[in-house]
Design an enzyme around this catalytic site. Sequence first.
Site, mmCIF file in Angstrom:
data_model
loop_
_atom_site.group_PDB
_atom_site.id
_atom_site.type_symbol
_atom_site.label_atom_id
_atom_site.label_comp_id
_atom_site.label_asym_id
_atom_site.label_seq_id
_atom_site.Cartn_x
_atom_site.Cartn_y
_atom_site.Cartn_z
ATOM 1 N N CYS A 58 32.919 116.667 -0.233
ATOM 2 C CA CYS A 58 33.244 118.090 -0.408
ATOM 3 C C CYS A 58 34.755 118.208 -0.588
ATOM 4 O O CYS A 58 35.408 117.228 -0.970
ATOM 5 C CB CYS A 58 32.707 118.940 0.746
ATOM 6 S SG CYS A 58 33.380 118.527 2.363
ATOM 7 N N CYS B 273 33.584 120.385 6.737
ATOM 8 C CA CYS B 273 32.413 121.269 6.896
ATOM 9 C C CYS B 273 31.165 120.693 6.224
ATOM 10 O O CYS B 273 30.268 120.173 6.892
ATOM 11 C CB CYS B 273 32.698 122.664 6.333
ATOM 12 S SG CYS B 273 34.029 123.539 7.203
ATOM 13 N N ARG B 274 31.086 120.799 4.895
ATOM 14 C CA ARG B 274 29.814 120.511 4.214
ATOM 15 C C ARG B 274 29.449 119.035 4.180
ATOM 16 O O ARG B 274 28.308 118.677 4.511
ATOM 17 C CB ARG B 274 29.872 121.082 2.786
ATOM 18 C CG ARG B 274 29.923 122.589 2.771
ATOM 19 C CD ARG B 274 30.365 123.127 1.431
ATOM 20 N NE ARG B 274 31.756 122.785 1.144
ATOM 21 C CZ ARG B 274 32.367 123.016 -0.003
ATOM 22 N NH1 ARG B 274 31.698 123.578 -0.990
ATOM 23 N NH2 ARG B 274 33.636 122.683 -0.161
ATOM 24 N N SER B 275 30.382 118.161 3.766
ATOM 25 C CA SER B 275 29.997 116.739 3.715
ATOM 26 C C SER B 275 29.814 116.136 5.114
ATOM 27 O O SER B 275 28.918 115.297 5.294
ATOM 28 C CB SER B 275 30.951 115.914 2.844
ATOM 29 O OG SER B 275 32.276 115.930 3.308
ATOM 30 N N ASP C 107 30.975 127.002 0.098
ATOM 31 C CA ASP C 107 32.047 126.699 1.055
ATOM 32 C C ASP C 107 32.009 127.726 2.195
ATOM 33 O O ASP C 107 32.186 128.919 1.958
ATOM 34 C CB ASP C 107 33.375 126.783 0.282
ATOM 35 C CG ASP C 107 34.576 126.461 1.148
ATOM 36 O OD1 ASP C 107 34.420 126.351 2.378
ATOM 37 O OD2 ASP C 107 35.660 126.330 0.570
ATOM 38 N N ASN D 45 36.294 117.781 3.682
ATOM 39 C CA ASN D 45 35.596 116.811 4.553
ATOM 40 C C ASN D 45 35.653 117.239 6.027
ATOM 41 O O ASN D 45 35.775 116.408 6.931
ATOM 42 C CB ASN D 45 36.143 115.385 4.364
ATOM 43 C CG ASN D 45 35.311 114.293 5.028
ATOM 44 O OD1 ASN D 45 35.831 113.278 5.457
ATOM 45 N ND2 ASN D 45 34.000 114.476 5.136
HETATM 46 P P1 4NP Z 1 34.636 121.682 3.233
HETATM 47 O O1 4NP Z 1 35.239 123.123 3.609
HETATM 48 O O2 4NP Z 1 35.134 121.366 1.843
HETATM 49 O O3 4NP Z 1 33.154 121.928 3.280
HETATM 50 O O4 4NP Z 1 35.137 120.732 4.285
HETATM 51 C C1 4NP Z 1 36.572 123.464 3.529
HETATM 52 C C2 4NP Z 1 37.449 123.034 4.491
HETATM 53 C C3 4NP Z 1 38.775 123.428 4.452
HETATM 54 C C4 4NP Z 1 39.223 124.233 3.415
HETATM 55 C C5 4NP Z 1 38.335 124.651 2.433
HETATM 56 C C6 4NP Z 1 37.010 124.271 2.498
HETATM 57 N N1 4NP Z 1 40.573 124.645 3.381
HETATM 58 O O5 4NP Z 1 40.915 125.451 2.496
HETATM 59 O O6 4NP Z 1 41.387 124.209 4.231
#
Ligand code: 4NP
Length: 155
Positions: free
Chosen positions: A8, A13-15, A126, A11
Site C-alpha cells: 500500500c 494500514c491496508r497492507s 485508504d 505500510n
Molecule cells: P496505508 O494508509 O497506505 O494503508 O498504510 C496510509 C498511511 C499513511 C498515510 C496515508 C495512507 N499518510 O498520508 O501518512
Amino acid sequence: MRKILFVCLGNICRSPAADGVMLHELKRLGLEANYLIDSCGTSAHHVGEPADKRMRSHAMKRGIELPSISRAFNSSEDFEKFDLILAMDKKNFRDLKSMDSSGLNSAKIKLFCDYCSNRNETEVPDPYYGGAKGFEDVLDIVEDGIKGIIKSYEK
Ligand code: 4NP
C-alpha cells in the site's frame, strides 16, 4: 513455498491488515509453513513504525494481530523475491508498474481486489484520514480477498 507481498502507500494500514489476516488464516488452516508473507509501502514515510493503532485495534476486535513493521518497497530485491505482488489500490499498482522498468515482473503485479468475490470494490480505500467505518471496510474487503488468494493456491 508461495511468496506473497502486499503493498500500500504507508505500510501502516491496508497492507499490514492483509499481511495479518493472511497469517491468521494460514495458521487457522495449518498452511503457514507453505507461505512467505510480507508487506511494504510505496512511500518510506512511516518506515520502522508498527501498524496504525486504529488499524490494529479494529483487527484485534476480530482476534487478528498485525505484526508488521513498516518498510518501503525495494525494487532491487522484492521483484525477484516474491511470486505475487498485490497492490492495495490503483495508485500503488501504477507505482509498482513504473518501478518495474524492464516489464519483466509485470505478471507478478496484481490488484488485491482481483481476488475478492463478495465485495465489489476494485481497490481497498485508504482509511487513514477517515473514521472507524473505513477501518472496518478495509478488514471486510481484506478478509474476502485473502480467502480468494488462499483458494487460488489450494484448490
Ligand atoms: P496505508 O494508509 O497506505 O494503508 O498504510 C496510509 C498511511 C499513511 C498515510 C496515508 C495512507 N499518510 O498520508 O501518512
